[in-house]
Design a protein around this motif. Structure first.
Motif, PDB file in Angstrom:
ATOM      1  N   TRP A  72       0.817  -1.209   0.000  1.00 28.56           N
ATOM      2  CA  TRP A  72       0.000   0.000   0.000  1.00 28.56           C
ATOM      3  C   TRP A  72       0.850   1.258   0.000  1.00 28.56           C
ATOM      4  N   GLU A  76       0.149   3.871  -2.931  1.00 31.16           N
ATOM      5  CA  GLU A  76      -0.225   5.257  -2.632  1.00 31.16           C
ATOM      6  C   GLU A  76       0.812   6.244  -3.154  1.00 31.16           C
ATOM      7  N   THR A  96      -7.860   3.313  -3.646  1.00 32.26           N
ATOM      8  CA  THR A  96      -6.734   4.231  -3.809  1.00 32.26           C
ATOM      9  C   THR A  96      -5.980   4.477  -2.502  1.00 32.26           C
ATOM     10  N   LYS A  97      -6.490   3.948  -1.407  1.00 25.53           N
ATOM     11  CA  LYS A  97      -5.786   4.083  -0.135  1.00 25.53           C
ATOM     12  C   LYS A  97      -6.081   2.872   0.741  1.00 25.53           C
ATOM     13  N   TRP A  98      -5.140   2.605   1.625  1.00 26.98           N
ATOM     14  CA  TRP A  98      -5.293   1.498   2.571  1.00 26.98           C
ATOM     15  C   TRP A  98      -6.338   1.888   3.599  1.00 26.98           C
ATOM     16  N   SER A 125       3.088   7.254   6.111  1.00 23.31           N
ATOM     17  CA  SER A 125       1.751   7.400   5.527  1.00 23.31           C
ATOM     18  C   SER A 125       0.644   6.874   6.427  1.00 23.31           C
ATOM     19  N   CYS A 170      -6.102  -1.329  -8.526  1.00 26.76           N
ATOM     20  CA  CYS A 170      -6.945  -0.415  -7.762  1.00 26.76           C
ATOM     21  C   CYS A 170      -8.350  -0.186  -8.302  1.00 26.76           C
TER      22      CYS A 170
END
Length: 171
Positions: A72, A76, A96-98, A125, A170
């Motif tokens: 991730w 990202e 698009t994000k964890w 992050s 994704c």
């Protein structure tokens, strides 16, 4: 949870010390003392489940958690590097994000929390975000993504990921 008389006495005494010193900690000494005196070990275990987890996570869970967080991070970072039309398309992708791990049902959650909050790993992050997804559906998704991601790593094409690889992972 079973406690010997000696253990119960020690816990009550320590709770009283915490109360007398007015220590403001995560553990409520008055509650602990009450539960121990009432022989409600089950309630202690329920209230402080993180302390009384039945067994440590397996090496496989630790390894898989590390791999997912690492994946991730690269995803990202790669998405953040997109520009123009590609960046606009990426805004419409579902993943698009964890989004964390399920804190109630998944050992990965505790491993991730320890790695990020206690060991300072992946904190670039992850520090300060909610790690609990409250969803059992994400881990299977992460596993499917990692299989594809691993193929890109083995091909030497993972840093950064190409737009096509990101779309495959994704969307």
């Amino acid at each position: 949870m079973q406690m010997s008389d000696g253990e119960r006495l020690i816990i009550v005494m320590l709770a009283e010390v915490m109360e007398a010193l007015k220590l403001d900690q995560e553990i409520d000494p008055a509650l602990v003392k009450t539960l121990v005196i009432n022989n409600d070990g089950w309630a202690l275990k329920r209230k402080y489940s993180g302390i009384f987890h039945s067994e440590a996570p397996s090496d496989d869970v630790v390894s898989e958690t590390t791999n997912i967080l690492w994946m991730w991070g690269i995803i990202e970072h790669s998405i953040a590097s997109l520009t123009g039309v590609e960046a606009n398309e990426a805004k419409g992708w579902h993943w698009t994000k964890w989004d964390g791990f399920d804190g109630n049902n998944d050992d990965h959650y505790g491993v991730a929390r320890t790695m990020i909050e206690d060991l300072g790993e992946f904190e670039d992050s992850r520090k300060g975000i909610n790690l609990n997804s409250h969803s059992q559906t994400l881990l299977p998704r992460y596993r499917r993504m990692y299989e594809k991601f691993d193929a890109h790593v083995k091909a030497g094409k993972a840093s950064p990921l190409s737009f096509d690889a990101l779309r495959d992972l994704c969307s």
